[in-house]
Design a protein around this motif. Structure first.
Motif, mmCIF file in Angstrom:
data_model
loop_
_atom_site.group_PDB
_atom_site.id
_atom_site.type_symbol
_atom_site.label_atom_id
_atom_site.label_comp_id
_atom_site.label_asym_id
_atom_site.label_seq_id
_atom_site.Cartn_x
_atom_site.Cartn_y
_atom_site.Cartn_z
ATOM 1 N N PRO A 126 39.223 15.465 18.476
ATOM 2 C CA PRO A 126 38.343 14.371 18.047
ATOM 3 C C PRO A 126 38.871 12.992 18.431
ATOM 4 O O PRO A 126 40.088 12.775 18.529
ATOM 5 C CB PRO A 126 38.317 14.508 16.517
ATOM 6 C CG PRO A 126 38.729 15.913 16.244
ATOM 7 C CD PRO A 126 39.665 16.298 17.347
ATOM 8 N N SER A 127 37.955 12.067 18.631
ATOM 9 C CA SER A 127 38.303 10.679 18.954
ATOM 10 C C SER A 127 37.073 9.811 18.718
ATOM 11 O O SER A 127 35.948 10.255 18.974
ATOM 12 C CB SER A 127 38.714 10.580 20.424
ATOM 13 O OG SER A 127 38.771 9.226 20.837
ATOM 14 N N THR A 128 37.291 8.621 18.239
ATOM 15 C CA THR A 128 36.219 7.619 18.205
ATOM 16 C C THR A 128 36.540 6.512 19.206
ATOM 17 O O THR A 128 35.841 6.319 20.205
ATOM 18 C CB THR A 128 36.065 7.028 16.789
ATOM 19 O OG1 THR A 128 35.677 8.074 15.907
ATOM 20 C CG2 THR A 128 34.993 5.926 16.760
ATOM 21 N N ARG A 129 37.638 5.782 18.965
ATOM 22 C CA ARG A 129 37.981 4.614 19.776
ATOM 23 C C ARG A 129 38.302 4.949 21.226
ATOM 24 O O ARG A 129 37.792 4.309 22.153
ATOM 25 C CB ARG A 129 39.219 3.893 19.193
ATOM 26 C CG ARG A 129 38.932 2.937 18.099
ATOM 27 C CD ARG A 129 40.066 2.963 17.115
ATOM 28 N NE ARG A 129 40.084 4.274 16.481
ATOM 29 C CZ ARG A 129 39.336 4.585 15.427
ATOM 30 N NH1 ARG A 129 38.593 3.697 14.869
ATOM 31 N NH2 ARG A 129 39.353 5.810 14.918
ATOM 32 N N THR A 130 39.177 5.918 21.427
ATOM 33 C CA THR A 130 39.664 6.157 22.788
ATOM 34 C C THR A 130 38.518 6.608 23.692
ATOM 35 O O THR A 130 38.320 6.076 24.788
ATOM 36 C CB THR A 130 40.799 7.196 22.773
ATOM 37 O OG1 THR A 130 41.751 6.795 21.790
ATOM 38 C CG2 THR A 130 41.474 7.296 24.118
ATOM 39 N N ARG A 146 41.984 14.065 26.555
ATOM 40 C CA ARG A 146 42.752 14.228 25.302
ATOM 41 C C ARG A 146 42.836 15.722 25.005
ATOM 42 O O ARG A 146 41.843 16.439 25.134
ATOM 43 C CB ARG A 146 42.077 13.512 24.134
ATOM 44 C CG ARG A 146 42.749 13.838 22.797
ATOM 45 C CD ARG A 146 42.273 12.981 21.662
ATOM 46 N NE ARG A 146 42.769 11.621 21.801
ATOM 47 C CZ ARG A 146 42.610 10.686 20.864
ATOM 48 N NH1 ARG A 146 41.993 10.978 19.726
ATOM 49 N NH2 ARG A 146 43.084 9.475 21.045
ATOM 50 N N HIS A 157 50.623 8.585 23.940
ATOM 51 C CA HIS A 157 49.270 8.002 23.981
ATOM 52 C C HIS A 157 49.423 6.679 24.738
ATOM 53 O O HIS A 157 49.336 5.593 24.182
ATOM 54 C CB HIS A 157 48.786 7.773 22.551
ATOM 55 C CG HIS A 157 47.310 7.515 22.411
ATOM 56 N ND1 HIS A 157 46.475 7.271 23.484
ATOM 57 C CD2 HIS A 157 46.524 7.457 21.306
ATOM 58 C CE1 HIS A 157 45.246 7.084 23.027
ATOM 59 N NE2 HIS A 157 45.246 7.190 21.711
ATOM 60 N N GLN A 217 46.930 3.691 24.526
ATOM 61 C CA GLN A 217 47.039 3.000 23.233
ATOM 62 C C GLN A 217 48.207 2.013 23.296
ATOM 63 O O GLN A 217 48.117 0.880 22.835
ATOM 64 C CB GLN A 217 47.267 4.022 22.111
ATOM 65 C CG GLN A 217 47.478 3.398 20.739
ATOM 66 C CD GLN A 217 46.217 2.794 20.146
ATOM 67 O OE1 GLN A 217 45.161 3.404 20.215
ATOM 68 N NE2 GLN A 217 46.318 1.602 19.568
ATOM 69 N N PRO A 226 46.719 1.905 15.016
ATOM 70 C CA PRO A 226 45.902 2.511 16.082
ATOM 71 C C PRO A 226 44.540 2.981 15.561
ATOM 72 O O PRO A 226 43.616 3.175 16.361
ATOM 73 C CB PRO A 226 46.756 3.685 16.570
ATOM 74 C CG PRO A 226 47.725 3.968 15.457
ATOM 75 C CD PRO A 226 47.942 2.666 14.744
ATOM 76 N N LEU A 227 44.430 3.177 14.255
ATOM 77 C CA LEU A 227 43.211 3.659 13.591
ATOM 78 C C LEU A 227 42.910 5.099 14.041
ATOM 79 O O LEU A 227 43.315 5.478 15.126
ATOM 80 C CB LEU A 227 42.016 2.735 13.852
ATOM 81 C CG LEU A 227 42.217 1.259 13.446
ATOM 82 C CD1 LEU A 227 40.983 0.434 13.843
ATOM 83 C CD2 LEU A 227 42.504 1.119 11.951
ATOM 84 N N PRO A 228 42.249 5.918 13.291
ATOM 85 C CA PRO A 228 41.630 5.583 12.012
ATOM 86 C C PRO A 228 42.658 5.405 10.892
ATOM 87 O O PRO A 228 43.709 6.032 10.917
ATOM 88 C CB PRO A 228 40.749 6.803 11.732
ATOM 89 C CG PRO A 228 41.467 7.941 12.401
ATOM 90 C CD PRO A 228 42.086 7.346 13.635
HETATM 91 N N1 CP Z 1 43.628 5.110 18.277
HETATM 92 C C1 CP Z 1 42.989 6.252 18.593
HETATM 93 O O1 CP Z 1 43.456 7.034 19.403
HETATM 94 O O2 CP Z 1 41.816 6.450 17.919
HETATM 95 P P1 CP Z 1 40.832 7.672 18.170
HETATM 96 O O3 CP Z 1 41.571 8.920 17.707
HETATM 97 O O4 CP Z 1 39.612 7.380 17.347
HETATM 98 O O5 CP Z 1 40.560 7.747 19.628
#
Ligand code: CP
Length: 301
Positions: free
Chosen positions: A47-51, A100, A128, A131, A260-262
């Protein structure tokens, strides 16, 4: 083999600074469509949102088209196709692969079988690097420099891949580190040996309040539930830190909090309204930095 970005150590200090300078150009001019003949594959086995979204947005802003998947369960991996065969196929379709994957070393392996550049968007608890480049960009943006930064890394320093990459990258810039973690999640020995070899100082503590007054960058991280094999071990540490605005009374005026979030509960929402919170802008910066990385690996910047 085309140049890939798998570990932050694949880039020299000069290359890192070049990427940050190009990203600054993209922040000033967000859409430059000189990659309109390119296809970028974003393949996410975790899972990922930002990347994922920032890579896709970066590709779109550069004029490239995007293919890929965000859930390998909907691909032929589900039928048993190997990573090698998947990468070979995607290499035939795209000019660059962003991947990823949960397994450490998978990104390096992918770069060895791919015929196009591969960008590691996170491989297990290992690295990462994109990041890290956006973290460096954000540190320079907030502090006006990268040299001699006092950086306090907090939380899951064992499984958090972002702190591992960032530690290695910051080693170019004479930093001072504080590692704030519970005993179970301390910075792994190999990274401390890396710093010892370079003569870079670090302190270790489990007390979040201890070094806040000398910190330039407070780098908060989430406890990485998905990396624990024993759920009881996770339960013991999951709420170990919770930064709130009352803890910021004596920090440096320009101290910035990155993450780095979340985030979960490790940063209370009342911190968001303080001048020290910078994590949402940090995530935005990811788009400019990823535009720069894609352009560089495709030989266009
Ligand atoms: N910072 C980061 O990698 O966020 P995601 O897991 O949402 O991609």
């Amino acid at each position: 083999m085309p140049k890939s970005l798998i570990s932050i150590q694949d880039f020299t200090k000069e290359e890192i600074l070049h990427i940050l300078d190009v990203a600054e150009e993209f922040e000033k001019n967000k859409s430059q469509t000189f990659l309109s003949d390119k296809v970028i594959a974003c393949i996410f086995f975790e899972p990922s949102t930002r990347t994922r979204l920032s890579f896709e947005t970066a590709s779109n802003r550069l004029g490239a088209r995007v293919i890929g998947f965000s859930d390998a369960a909907n691909t032929s991996v589900r039928k048993g196709e190997s990573l090698k065969d998947t990468i070979k196929m995607v290499s035939n379709y795209a000019d660059l692969i962003v991947m990823r994957h949960p397994i450490e070393g998978s990104a390096r392996y992918a770069s060895e079988v791919a015929s196009v550049p591969v960008i590691n968007a996170g491989d297990g608890a290992n690295q990462h690097p994109t990041q890290t480049l956006l973290d460096l960009y954000t540190i320079r943006q907030t502090q006006g420099r990268l040299d001699k930064i006092d950086i306090n890394m907090v939380g899951d320093l064992k499984y958090g891949r972002t702190v591992h990459s960032l530690l290695q990258a910051m080693s170019h810039f004479s930093p001072t580190f504080t590692f704030t973690s519970p005993q179970e999640l301390m910075m792994p020995k190999e990274y401390k040996e890396f710093l010892d070899e370079k003569g870079i100082p670090y302190k270790e503590t489990s007390d979040l309040t201890q070094h806040l007054d000398t910190t330039d960058i407070l780098y908060m991280t989430r406890i990485q539930q998905e990396r624990f094999t024993d759920p009881m071990e996770y339960d013991k540490v999951k709420n170990v830190y919770s930064l709130n605005s009352s803890m910021l009374a004596n920090v440096k005026p320009n101290m910035k909090i990155l993450h780095p979030l979340p985030r979960l509960q490790e940063i209370a929402e009342d911190v968001d309204d303080t001048p020290h919170a910078y994590y949402f802008k940090q995530a935005e910066n990811g788009m400019y930095v990823r535009m720069a990385i894609i352009s560089y690996l495709l030989g266009k910047r």
